[in-house]
Design an enzyme around this catalytic site. Structure first.
Site, PDB file in Angstrom:
ATOM      1  N   ASP A  99       0.872  -1.188   0.009  1.00  0.00           N
ATOM      2  CA  ASP A  99      -0.095  -0.085   0.024  1.00  0.00           C
ATOM      3  C   ASP A  99       0.955   1.492   0.042  1.00  0.00           C
ATOM      4  OD1 ASP A  99      -2.328   1.567   0.434  1.00  0.00           O
ATOM      5  OD2 ASP A  99      -3.343   0.137   1.284  1.00  0.00           O
ATOM      6  N   ASP A 200      -2.886   4.702  -2.407  1.00  0.00           N
ATOM      7  CA  ASP A 200      -3.808   5.378  -1.571  1.00  0.00           C
ATOM      8  C   ASP A 200      -4.278   6.857  -2.074  1.00  0.00           C
ATOM      9  OD1 ASP A 200      -5.178   4.935   1.065  1.00  0.00           O
ATOM     10  OD2 ASP A 200      -4.159   6.797   1.465  1.00  0.00           O
ATOM     11  N   GLU A 242      -6.393   4.190  -6.222  1.00  0.00           N
ATOM     12  CA  GLU A 242      -7.564   4.530  -5.475  1.00  0.00           C
ATOM     13  C   GLU A 242      -8.022   5.872  -5.916  1.00  0.00           C
ATOM     14  OE1 GLU A 242      -9.641   4.713  -1.022  1.00  0.00           O
ATOM     15  OE2 GLU A 242      -7.646   5.608  -1.315  1.00  0.00           O
ATOM     16  N   HIS A 316     -11.445  -2.449   3.170  1.00  0.00           N
ATOM     17  CA  HIS A 316     -11.277  -2.154   4.679  1.00  0.00           C
ATOM     18  C   HIS A 316     -11.946  -0.983   4.812  1.00  0.00           C
ATOM     19  CE1 HIS A 316      -8.280   0.199   2.492  1.00  0.00           C
ATOM     20  NE2 HIS A 316      -8.172   1.023   3.728  1.00  0.00           N
ATOM     21  N   ASP A 317     -12.438  -0.259   3.765  1.00  0.00           N
ATOM     22  CA  ASP A 317     -13.293   1.109   4.276  1.00  0.00           C
ATOM     23  C   ASP A 317     -14.725   1.048   4.132  1.00  0.00           C
ATOM     24  OD1 ASP A 317     -10.779   2.644   4.378  1.00  0.00           O
ATOM     25  OD2 ASP A 317     -10.649   2.988   2.204  1.00  0.00           O
TER      26      ASP A 317
HETATM   27  C1  GLC Z   1      -7.757   5.715   1.775  1.00  0.00           C
HETATM   28  C2  GLC Z   1      -7.785   4.553   2.517  1.00  0.00           C
HETATM   29  C3  GLC Z   1      -8.414   4.918   3.992  1.00  0.00           C
HETATM   30  C4  GLC Z   1      -7.426   5.980   4.600  1.00  0.00           C
HETATM   31  C5  GLC Z   1      -7.453   7.060   3.816  1.00  0.00           C
HETATM   32  C6  GLC Z   1      -6.438   8.120   4.292  1.00  0.00           C
HETATM   33  O1  GLC Z   1      -9.095   5.881   1.512  1.00  0.00           O
HETATM   34  O2  GLC Z   1      -8.257   3.528   1.953  1.00  0.00           O
HETATM   35  O3  GLC Z   1      -8.471   3.839   4.865  1.00  0.00           O
HETATM   36  O4  GLC Z   1      -8.137   6.390   5.728  1.00  0.00           O
HETATM   37  O5  GLC Z   1      -7.293   6.564   2.319  1.00  0.00           O
HETATM   38  O6  GLC Z   1      -5.171   7.518   4.013  1.00  0.00           O
END
Ligand code: GLC
Length: 543
Positions: A99, A200, A242, A316-317
């Site tokens: 990640d 991310d 992402e 995980h979100d």
């Molecule tokens: C992304 C991650 C999330 C995190 C955010 C800030 O959306 O998936 O879990 O809180 O970025 O890093």
């Protein structure tokens, strides 16, 4: 296919290390725990693991706030454990995807500790600082975790930007030194032989804070092309960005092979379908299945050869899909498999989030004191202050909160579901005695064996990887049907998104041939009178 990349035929498994498997009884999952479960992952058949952050972190956002990119979080183990994980996974042909969290660091990163020392510090410009405007915040940018995105720094009289928590200051990508640091760090991991990066909130790194532009800033793609050239471009790796707001047009900018950026992106259009227009994710509305069909079909067809899809329901979100859009009680097993069959026979690279493959469910809370997630806790406080009713906020948390997916993986029926011998950092879902890995492995009709079979189907059938997609439109709203076609062969995939049985008449579809996979036993598939059970899903070859 000549230019086939390994990640086009792959299935990726996401591990949230904190909740996967504890090996030393401290209640927190760790790298040794993952190593101990590699046999299980090999049996499932996955090609690669996307590892949520394992770097040194004060855990304000569970590792998404990094204080050293080249050290391992002490609760998770050591760099030796990490090297061993990469090595041992490789022996099973499983790659490790890291990640990459470089929109921001932790406020405990040495760069930020330096930057905070004053306006003249050489690291000051690694972050984004602005003077007050009319004695207040520089502008109205908001943090994803509630409140202003600007935090006042008493010592210097300036504000710094944080699009997430105040303990996650945003890096200043305009500064070429910052970009060079990121490239060096990526090369450090590539030299260790990792299989790629999940990036991310990568769509934010081209932001122009003064114009309140955050996503898709003008220099974003230039940065990604530089990154590709300076780091992973020389390696055979998977990169997935992402990108919350991406449309198919935007996704092509990232993933068109001719542009030398990323392998693919995570798009979230389907994920927003149960959210009120103009609201936040907590402002709920029921899913309209016909919208889901339209959105997914659009993504299946619009990228063409100028891009590649990622396929996912969970991470995980996000809440667990079986609880979100299925039925996690009476039809838990059937609806879990329905989501699996529907998604895994589409075109793209599927991602499985830990526990999805054994049918794990959301875990509702009664009180905010049971929550661990910073996003949830901040939102609760903000909405209470704004006068929302407590029951409504807790309801939204139980439907959408991130802790739902973060409860420990349920391995067996022993205390804490076999996750830890200690006190788990987050409650284990009490349904672990019924829903666990061991029970899944024993039962040939389990959710696990459905996932295993779907992964095998992808490996052995080019039509699953390469076939053209076509949505069937002349069917009731709650029935999702699509064709895949490849070299004269046609598969039809069907899913009944409802707890009601239904009968369809589709004589023009022709004759069913070989039955490929399904979540009910059925004697035949007769398109003249096609009876579907609650949450039934299957795939059949056309004769
Ligand atoms: C992304 C991650 C999330 C995190 C955010 C800030 O959306 O998936 O879990 O809180 O970025 O890093």
């Amino acid at each position: 296919m000549n230019n086939t990349k390994w990640w086009q035929t792959a299935v990726i498994y996401q591990i949230y290390p904190r909740s996967f498997q504890d090996s030393d009884g401290d209640g927190i999952g760790d790298l040794r725990g993952i190593i101990n479960r590699l046999d299980y992952l090999e049996q499932l058949g996955i090609t690669a693991i996307w590892l949520s952050p394992v770097y040194k972190s004060p855990n304000d956002d569970n590792g998404y706030d990094i204080s050293n990119y080249q050290e391992i979080m002490s609760e998770f183990g050591t760099m030796e454990d990490m090297d061993e994980l990469i090595e041992r996974a490789k022996l099973r042909n499983i790659r490790i995807i890291m990640d990459l969290v470089v929109n921001h660091t932790s406020d405990e990163h040495p760069w930020f500790i330096e930057a905070r020392k004053g306006k003249d510090n050489p690291y000051r410009n690694y972050y984004i600082w602005r003077d007050p405007v009319n004695g207040g915040v520089p502008n109205s940018l908001r943090s994803t975790f509630s409140g202003s995105a600007w935090e006042f720094d008493e010592a210097s009289g300036q504000y710094y930007l944080h699009l997430f928590s105040r303990r996650q200051p945003d890096l200043n990508w305009e500064n070429s030194k910052v970009r060079q640091e990121v490239w060096d760090m990526m090369n450090f991991w590539l030299d260790k032989g990792v299989g790629g990066f999940r990036m991310d909130v990568i769509d934010l790194v081209g932001k122009i804070p003064d114009q309140e532009i955050t996503g898709n800033g003008p220099k974003l793609h230039e940065y990604l092309q530089d990154m590709n050239r300076e780091t992973f471009g020389k390696h055979d790796v998977l990169t997935v960005g992402e990108t919350w707001g991406a449309t198919p047009e935007v996704a092509k900018l990232y993933s068109d092979p001719d542009r030398n950026e990323l392998s693919m992106v995570f798009q979230f259009e389907h994920i927003g379908l149960d959210q009120q227009d103009g609201g936040e994710k907590w402002d709920l509305k029921p899913l309209d299945v016909s919208e889901l069909k339209q959105v997914l079909a659009k993504w299946q067809t619009e990228l063409g050869n100028a891009g590649w899809n990622s396929l996912f329901w969970n991470n995980h979100d996000l809440p667990r899909i079986v609880s979100r859009w299925g039925d996690d009680k009476q039809y838990r097993v059937q609806s879990s498999k329905m989501f699996a069959i529907l998604l895994h026979l589409m075109k793209g690279t599927p991602y499985i989030y830990q526990g999805e493959e054994i049918g794990m469910t959301n875990y509702p809370i009664q009180e905010i004191s049971e929550a661990q997630d910073i996003e949830t806790i901040n939102m609760y406080q903000e909405r209470i202050a704004e006068g929302y009713a407590k029951e409504d906020i807790i309801h939204s948390i139980n439907v959408k909160g991130r802790d739902n997916a973060r409860t420990p993986v349920q391995w067996d029926h022993s205390p804490n579901g076999g996750f830890t011998t200690g006190e788990p950092w987050l409650h284990v879902n009490p349904n672990y005695k019924e829903i666990n890995m061991e029970a899944n492995l024993k039962d040939p009709d389990s959710v696990f064996h459905c996932y295993r079979k779907l992964i095998e189907l992808r490996k052995n059938n080019p039509i699953v990887v390469w076939g053209d997609f076509e949505l069937l439109t002349r069917v009731p709203d709650q029935v999702f049907m699509y064709f895949r076609r490849y070299e004269g062969e046609t598969w039809l995939v069907t899913a009944n998104f409802s707890r009601e049985a239904t009968t369809l008449e589709l004589p023009e579809t022709g004759q069913a041939g070989e039955f490929i996979i399904g979540n009910y036993t059925r004697d035949d598939v007769d398109f003249k009178q096609l009876q579907l059970q609650p949450y039934e899903a299957f795939a059949v070859k056309l004769a």
